[in-house]
Scaffold this active site. Structure first.
Site, short mmCIF file in Angstrom:
data_model
loop_
_atom_site.label_atom_id
_atom_site.label_comp_id
_atom_site.label_asym_id
_atom_site.label_seq_id
_atom_site.Cartn_x
_atom_site.Cartn_y
_atom_site.Cartn_z
N SER A 119 24.62 46.81 12.97
CA SER A 119 24.06 45.60 12.94
C SER A 119 24.70 44.49 13.68
O SER A 119 26.07 44.40 13.74
CB SER A 119 24.28 44.83 11.26
OG SER A 119 23.37 45.72 10.54
N ARG A 154 31.53 42.01 4.29
CA ARG A 154 32.13 42.41 5.92
C ARG A 154 33.46 41.66 6.02
O ARG A 154 33.62 41.41 7.43
CB ARG A 154 30.79 41.75 6.77
CG ARG A 154 29.67 42.77 6.61
CD ARG A 154 29.81 44.32 6.63
NE ARG A 154 28.43 45.06 6.47
CZ ARG A 154 27.99 45.37 5.56
NH1 ARG A 154 28.67 45.38 4.63
NH2 ARG A 154 26.72 46.01 5.78
N GLU A 196 28.42 40.21 13.25
CA GLU A 196 28.92 41.09 12.45
C GLU A 196 29.78 42.13 13.57
O GLU A 196 30.83 42.81 13.30
CB GLU A 196 27.97 41.95 11.89
CG GLU A 196 28.65 43.28 11.01
CD GLU A 196 27.77 43.99 10.16
OE1 GLU A 196 27.15 43.50 9.46
OE2 GLU A 196 27.85 45.40 10.26
N1 EPU Z 1 13.27 43.64 7.26
C1 EPU Z 1 12.16 43.29 8.01
N2 EPU Z 1 11.87 43.31 9.54
C2 EPU Z 1 13.01 43.90 10.09
C3 EPU Z 1 14.45 44.54 9.37
C4 EPU Z 1 14.19 44.29 8.09
O1 EPU Z 1 11.16 42.68 7.52
O2 EPU Z 1 13.15 44.13 11.40
C5 EPU Z 1 13.28 43.63 5.91
C6 EPU Z 1 13.28 44.83 5.27
O3 EPU Z 1 12.00 45.41 5.13
C7 EPU Z 1 13.95 44.58 3.88
C8 EPU Z 1 14.85 43.50 4.20
O4 EPU Z 1 14.36 43.01 5.57
O5 EPU Z 1 13.01 44.07 2.85
C9 EPU Z 1 16.37 43.98 4.42
O6 EPU Z 1 16.44 44.73 5.35
P1 EPU Z 1 17.37 46.26 5.23
O7 EPU Z 1 17.01 46.79 3.75
O8 EPU Z 1 17.13 47.25 6.47
O9 EPU Z 1 18.80 45.82 5.00
P2 EPU Z 1 19.46 44.77 5.92
O10 EPU Z 1 19.99 43.74 5.14
O11 EPU Z 1 18.78 44.33 7.15
C10 EPU Z 1 22.04 45.91 5.25
C11 EPU Z 1 23.37 45.92 5.96
C12 EPU Z 1 23.08 47.43 6.84
C13 EPU Z 1 22.74 48.69 5.84
C14 EPU Z 1 21.44 48.20 5.23
C15 EPU Z 1 21.22 49.11 4.19
C16 EPU Z 1 24.06 43.71 6.90
C17 EPU Z 1 23.81 42.72 8.11
N3 EPU Z 1 23.13 45.12 7.12
O12 EPU Z 1 20.92 45.72 6.22
O13 EPU Z 1 24.15 47.62 7.38
O14 EPU Z 1 22.52 49.72 6.49
O15 EPU Z 1 21.64 46.88 4.42
O16 EPU Z 1 22.19 49.27 3.28
O17 EPU Z 1 24.66 43.68 6.14
C18 EPU Z 1 25.83 47.54 9.33
O18 EPU Z 1 26.34 46.87 8.91
O19 EPU Z 1 25.82 47.87 10.58
C19 EPU Z 1 24.57 47.92 8.77
C20 EPU Z 1 23.71 48.62 9.42
#
Ligand code: EPU
Length: 310
Positions: free
Chosen positions: A228, A179, A298
């Site tokens: 995010s 990012r 972010e």
């Molecule tokens: N999780 C939870 N509870 C929650 C949210 C997530 O337990 O409320 C767990 C999920 O079950 C999963 C893990 O945390 O096991 C990771 O969650 P997720 O797959 O949703 O990915 P993330 O790391 O939260 C990142 C990016 C997103 C992108 C997704 C999918 C960041 C901060 N976020 O999310 O990017 O869409 O991966 O590729 O890097 C953005 O940048 O605005 C964004 C949405």
């Protein structure tokens, strides 16, 4: 025209200025959050000449300015922004495909490239399906998922910086991180070349559908948000940390930590930037207390004293 009009005012009222000028424009009209007070001037520049003329005047006159895309990763303060918000119009919104590459204007939407690639049986952009921002915004923040980023597709980027002029950078010469990118704060991205590769359209479609379904299931895509809020700390998921602390559903005024995903703060109607900030501060304090982690934003903050933290 007033006799003592400033150089900025003179430029903006000049008939030859190729742009649309909105004085005291509420930024809530230009952010996916639907939040934000007025910009002193919101200016949509339609050509490179209008852009360079405008940011040059701002730089020489010491007028604060900021370039935005579609406002999908921005929180603007309730007091607005006491300067010029520059958005990219007409000439920056085109994309074309030539010699295996997309030539995309910074004001074009990233999703238009994703769809165009799919139509041409090309792959490499499936990770970005459903992403709301512009190409320029996506490059500046190196948009992507956890393991696939837009930077891996970048061949060249053309930018403009007051005092430095136009620059054409090779993708390899830009320092990309999670990012982050090495573009200077006053460097405006104008266009870029993105590499695509031939791919089986059925595989591309399956990947796009899987990504979209996963996001639809886990993110509040139909509500006003800034995407995010925090970056994932090294080795952890901030959404999961917030979830485990039992903070999902916490509300402040019109803002609420999404019950769907802990790293999204939604505007449930009438939320102010102060409501969102209060929730952000609360989350940071709780995560600091429980895990000793100082979360980095972010989302880009505009019109707040401290600006965006890395
Ligand atoms: N999780 C939870 N509870 C929650 C949210 C997530 O337990 O409320 C767990 C999920 O079950 C999963 C893990 O945390 O096991 C990771 O969650 P997720 O797959 O949703 O990915 P993330 O790391 O939260 C990142 C990016 C997103 C992108 C997704 C999918 C960041 C901060 N976020 O999310 O990017 O869409 O991966 O590729 O890097 C953005 O940048 O605005 C964004 C949405």
């Amino acid at each position: 025209m007033a006799r003592h009009a400033s150089p900025l005012q003179s430029l903006l009222v000049d008939d030859r200025f190729d742009g649309d000028v909105y004085p005291n424009e509420p930024m809530s009209r230009h952010t996916t959050y639907r939040i934000g007070g007025p910009a002193r001037f919101f200016v949509r520049v339609n050509s490179v000449g209008a852009l360079t003329g405008l940011v040059d005047v701002c730089a020489t006159e010491g007028v604060p300015w900021v370039a935005v895309g579609r406002g999908s990763n921005v929180l603007v303060a309730d007091g607005g922004f006491a300067g010029v918000v520059v958005a990219l119009g007409r000439d920056f919104r085109t994309t074309r495909f030539e010699d295996g590459r997309f030539l995309a204007g910074a004001g074009a939407s990233l999703s238009s490239v994703v769809q165009d690639a799919f139509r041409r049986n090309l792959g490499g952009f499936e990770f970005a399906v459903g992403t709301p921002g512009t190409i320029g915004g996506a490059l500046r923040m190196n948009a992507g998922s956890r393991d696939e980023w837009i930077s891996s597709r970048v061949v060249t980027v053309t930018t403009y910086r007051p005092g430095r002029g136009l620059m054409r950078l090779r993708g390899d010469d830009i320092a990309w991180g999670y990012r982050t990118s090495s573009f200077a704060p006053d460097e405006v991205i104008l266009e870029c070349e993105l590499a695509a590769e031939e791919a089986d359209p059925f595989v591309v479609r399956d990947k796009m559908e899987a990504n979209l379904a996963r996001r639809q299931q886990s993110q509040p895509l139909s509500e006003p948000t800034c995407g995010s809020v925090f970056k994932n700390p090294e080795g952890a998921s901030v959404g999961r940390l917030i979830d485990e602390l039992g903070l999902k559903g916490t509300a402040c005024g019109g803002a609420c930590i999404s019950p769907l995903h802990g790293n999204f703060i939604v505007n449930r109607g009438g939320a102010t930037a102060a409501d969102v900030r209060a929730l952000m501060d609360h989350v940071r304090a709780r995560v600091q207390e429980a895990h000793g982690i100082d979360l980095a934003y972010e989302v880009r903050l505009v019109g707040f004293d401290e600006g965006a933290r890395g």
